[in-house]
Design a protein around this motif. Structure first.
Motif, short mmCIF file in Angstrom:
data_model
loop_
_atom_site.label_atom_id
_atom_site.label_comp_id
_atom_site.label_asym_id
_atom_site.label_seq_id
_atom_site.Cartn_x
_atom_site.Cartn_y
_atom_site.Cartn_z
N UNK A 124 0.84 -1.20 0.00
CA UNK A 124 0.00 0.00 0.00
C UNK A 124 0.88 1.26 0.00
N UNK A 125 1.92 1.27 0.83
CA UNK A 125 2.84 2.41 0.88
C UNK A 125 3.45 2.68 -0.50
N UNK A 126 3.86 1.62 -1.16
CA UNK A 126 4.45 1.75 -2.50
C UNK A 126 3.41 2.29 -3.48
N UNK A 127 2.17 1.81 -3.40
CA UNK A 127 1.12 2.25 -4.33
C UNK A 127 0.80 3.73 -4.17
N UNK A 128 0.65 4.22 -2.92
CA UNK A 128 0.33 5.64 -2.74
C UNK A 128 1.51 6.53 -3.13
#
Length: 119
Positions: free
Chosen positions: A31-35
């Motif tokens: 999720x961190x990578x996606x945002x």
């Protein structure tokens, strides 16, 4: 528009298994990578448990009252947050649904961030 995603979790009565803990960390890393890749991430952090919280109030006489622990007793606790800069509420809702904290009994509270004019 900036939105704060407040991640509420139900405190576990037992520690997660190493496998479950690793899965959750992988989900948050994804999720961190996606945002970040979407260019919407402003800030975000996990919070220590409520046993580390301190609440401060000032009464009508100006006296500071300090209490160990959170102010409110609730079933769910604030576990962390993200601040995202997205076009609209629908985009914020989409990101909130993708956040691992919205799954397995957790919930995400969305709040628009007030943008005060400088000066």
């Amino acid at each position: 528009m900036k939105y704060m995603l407040l991640i509420y979790v139900t405190p576990a009565t037992t520690a997660p298994s190493p496998t479950d803990g690793a899965r959750m960390m992988e989900a948050y890393e994804s999720f961190n990578k996606a945002v970040a890749e979407a260019g919407v991430w402003i800030a975000g952090d996990a919070l220590h448990g409520t046993d580390t919280a301190t609440t401060v109030k000032v009464d009508d006489s100006g006296t500071r009252l300090v209490t160990d622990g959170p102010f409110a007793e609730t079933r769910e606790v604030l576990g962390g947050y993200y601040i995202l800069d997205v076009p609209d509420l629908d985009s914020a809702l989409d990101w909130a649904a993708r956040c691992p904290g919205s799954q397995n009994g957790g919930s995400i509270e969305l709040r628009p961030v007030v943008d005060f004019a400088a000066g």
